[in-house]
Design a protein around this motif. Structure first.
Motif, PDB file in Angstrom:
ATOM      1  N   SER A  93       0.800  -1.323   0.030  1.00  0.00           N
ATOM      2  CA  SER A  93       0.167   0.014  -0.064  1.00  0.00           C
ATOM      3  C   SER A  93       0.751   1.354  -0.060  1.00  0.00           C
ATOM      4  N   LEU A  94       2.133   1.036   0.135  1.00  0.00           N
ATOM      5  CA  LEU A  94       3.060   2.220   0.227  1.00  0.00           C
ATOM      6  C   LEU A  94       3.052   3.004  -1.377  1.00  0.00           C
ATOM      7  N   VAL A  95       2.535   2.102  -2.210  1.00  0.00           N
ATOM      8  CA  VAL A  95       2.480   2.724  -3.660  1.00  0.00           C
ATOM      9  C   VAL A  95       1.499   4.027  -3.528  1.00  0.00           C
ATOM     10  N   ILE A  96       0.368   4.006  -2.856  1.00  0.00           N
ATOM     11  CA  ILE A  96      -0.512   5.068  -2.627  1.00  0.00           C
ATOM     12  C   ILE A  96       0.036   6.309  -2.185  1.00  0.00           C
ATOM     13  N   PRO A  97       0.710   6.140  -0.897  1.00  0.00           N
ATOM     14  CA  PRO A  97       1.344   7.485  -0.338  1.00  0.00           C
ATOM     15  C   PRO A  97       2.265   8.054  -1.311  1.00  0.00           C
ATOM     16  N   VAL A  98       3.263   7.079  -1.749  1.00  0.00           N
ATOM     17  CA  VAL A  98       4.290   7.457  -2.907  1.00  0.00           C
ATOM     18  C   VAL A  98       3.683   8.445  -4.221  1.00  0.00           C
ATOM     19  N   CYS A  99       2.676   7.769  -4.473  1.00  0.00           N
ATOM     20  CA  CYS A  99       2.086   8.400  -5.753  1.00  0.00           C
ATOM     21  C   CYS A  99       1.555   9.971  -5.275  1.00  0.00           C
ATOM     22  N   ARG A 111       3.526  16.803  -4.386  1.00  0.00           N
ATOM     23  CA  ARG A 111       4.963  17.222  -5.008  1.00  0.00           C
ATOM     24  C   ARG A 111       6.070  17.442  -3.870  1.00  0.00           C
ATOM     25  N   VAL A 112       6.225  16.358  -2.894  1.00  0.00           N
ATOM     26  CA  VAL A 112       7.401  16.503  -2.179  1.00  0.00           C
ATOM     27  C   VAL A 112       8.087  15.364  -2.081  1.00  0.00           C
ATOM     28  N   GLY A 113       8.288  14.629  -3.144  1.00  0.00           N
ATOM     29  CA  GLY A 113       8.769  13.214  -3.400  1.00  0.00           C
ATOM     30  C   GLY A 113      10.320  13.047  -2.539  1.00  0.00           C
ATOM     31  N   GLY A 114      10.983  14.093  -2.534  1.00  0.00           N
ATOM     32  CA  GLY A 114      12.319  13.972  -2.087  1.00  0.00           C
ATOM     33  C   GLY A 114      13.398  13.648  -3.041  1.00  0.00           C
ATOM     34  N   LYS A 115      12.803  13.251  -4.309  1.00  0.00           N
ATOM     35  CA  LYS A 115      13.984  12.688  -5.154  1.00  0.00           C
ATOM     36  C   LYS A 115      13.015  12.647  -6.661  1.00  0.00           C
ATOM     37  N   THR A 116      14.013  12.698  -7.656  1.00  0.00           N
ATOM     38  CA  THR A 116      13.260  12.471  -8.862  1.00  0.00           C
ATOM     39  C   THR A 116      13.212  11.155  -9.327  1.00  0.00           C
ATOM     40  N   PHE A 117      12.190  10.558  -9.509  1.00  0.00           N
ATOM     41  CA  PHE A 117      11.599   9.387  -9.943  1.00  0.00           C
ATOM     42  C   PHE A 117      12.103   8.941 -11.427  1.00  0.00           C
ATOM     43  N   ASP A 118      12.988   7.769 -11.538  1.00  0.00           N
ATOM     44  CA  ASP A 118      13.277   7.426 -12.907  1.00  0.00           C
ATOM     45  C   ASP A 118      12.263   6.194 -13.593  1.00  0.00           C
ATOM     46  N   GLY A 119      12.670   5.912 -14.585  1.00  0.00           N
ATOM     47  CA  GLY A 119      11.926   4.732 -15.061  1.00  0.00           C
ATOM     48  C   GLY A 119      11.776   3.525 -14.080  1.00  0.00           C
ATOM     49  N   TRP A 120      12.882   3.177 -13.402  1.00  0.00           N
ATOM     50  CA  TRP A 120      12.949   1.875 -12.635  1.00  0.00           C
ATOM     51  C   TRP A 120      12.001   2.188 -11.639  1.00  0.00           C
ATOM     52  N   ASN A 121      11.993   3.392 -10.914  1.00  0.00           N
ATOM     53  CA  ASN A 121      11.026   3.558  -9.862  1.00  0.00           C
ATOM     54  C   ASN A 121       9.629   3.500 -10.337  1.00  0.00           C
TER      55      ASN A 121
END
Length: 304
Positions: free
Chosen positions: A98-104, A111-121
């Protein structure tokens, strides 16, 4: 690392409680309701020196926390039902993925992801959803298919509710609770919301004659409530030990719970997984690793 291991083990203990309740004829509903006063007492005893518990109803976060408490008890009941009807492994997968939901929400809404997501993420996020689907597949006889079909919705509901509550916690942290020294206090307010909601539900069922208080449920509430709060508390200690690096700690925690829960379910309860379930389990671990591969790689090989 000790705190992280303890948090994983305590989280699995929660699922084990739900799994053995039917064997000891424990009323799961009552055990969940009474577990929250036990949680509150445990948390109160662990409050930092100098802090006192107060409820300030003039604060917006207080009402959000109380509302979250209601969400907690609903989610916990869903988790208990899912564990008993679909198994420990499936429920732990739904819970931790369920971590997918708060991550999204962090990426695209807050808009506070803390990092830039790449294709693997992003690929990891997709795999997580596939893993949830595969983990709920059950092969049953025709006479049982209708019941199983309904029960399949339980881990899905666990996935959605855990994701929703964790997202709201994230929202509160961003907008209302910048100070980390208030964590235990805020948690106690959340637990208080669960206590109030649970007692109201129990009172209604008692008046309606649908419930009768059972001593064994009160005993079970202790075995459920103490690890319930301590699992969260040791996770906070683990975060502190790793410098607050949640992007590293949470993936390890989630992978650990999934694997330990699957191992425990197989050894002690002989839960059988279909090929689809096993693929889902493997994809779950891979998904979490992909979502946080940068942090995991940085810890394994820190820069000189």
């Amino acid at each position: 690392m000790l705190y992280l291991i303890l948090s994983v083990l305590l989280s699995v203990v929660l699922l084990l409680n739900f799994r053995v309740f039917p064997r000891f004829q424990v009323n799961t509903f009552q055990a969940i309701v009474f577990n929250y006063p036990v949680c509150f007492l445990t948390g109160y005893l662990l409050m930092p020196a100098g802090q006192t518990f107060t409820v300030d109803l003039s604060q917006t976060w207080t009402w959000l926390a109380l509302g979250l408490g209601v969400g907690f008890i609903i989610t916990f009941m869903l988790s208990g039902a899912s564990t008993q009807r679909m198994g420990i492994t499936v429920t732990s997968l739904a819970n931790n993925l369920s971590l997918v939901i708060p991550v999204c929400f962090s990426l695209f809404v807050f808009r506070v992801g803390g990092k830039t997501f790449d294709g693997w993420n992003y690929f990891g996020l997709v795999l997580a959803l596939v893993a949830v689907g595969l983990s709920t597949v059950k092969k049953e006889e025709k006479a049982q298919r209708r019941t199983v079909g309904i029960n399949v919705l339980l881990p899905v509901a666990v996935f959605l509710m855990y994701g929703a509550t964790n997202t709201l916690i994230n929202y509160m942290n961003i907008h209302y609770i910048p100070s980390t020294d208030q964590t235990v206090l805020v948690t106690l307010v959340m637990v208080l919301g669960a206590v109030i909601a649970g007692m109201l539900m129990l009172a209604v069922r008692l008046v309606q004659g649908r419930e009768k208080l059972e001593v064994r449920s009160l005993v079970a509430a202790v075995t459920l409530g103490v690890p319930n709060f301590l699992s969260f508390y040791t996770l906070l200690l683990a975060l502190s030990a790793f410098g607050g690096n949640g992007a590293f700690v949470y993936p390890l925690y989630n992978i650990g719970v999934i694997l330990v829960a699957a191992l425990t379910a197989g050894l002690f309860f002989h839960e059988k997984l279909s090929i689809a379930n096993k693929i889902g389990l493997a994809l779950a671990v891979l998904a979490i690793a992909l979502i946080s591969w940068q942090e995991l790689a940085g810890w394994v090989a820190p820069p000189e």
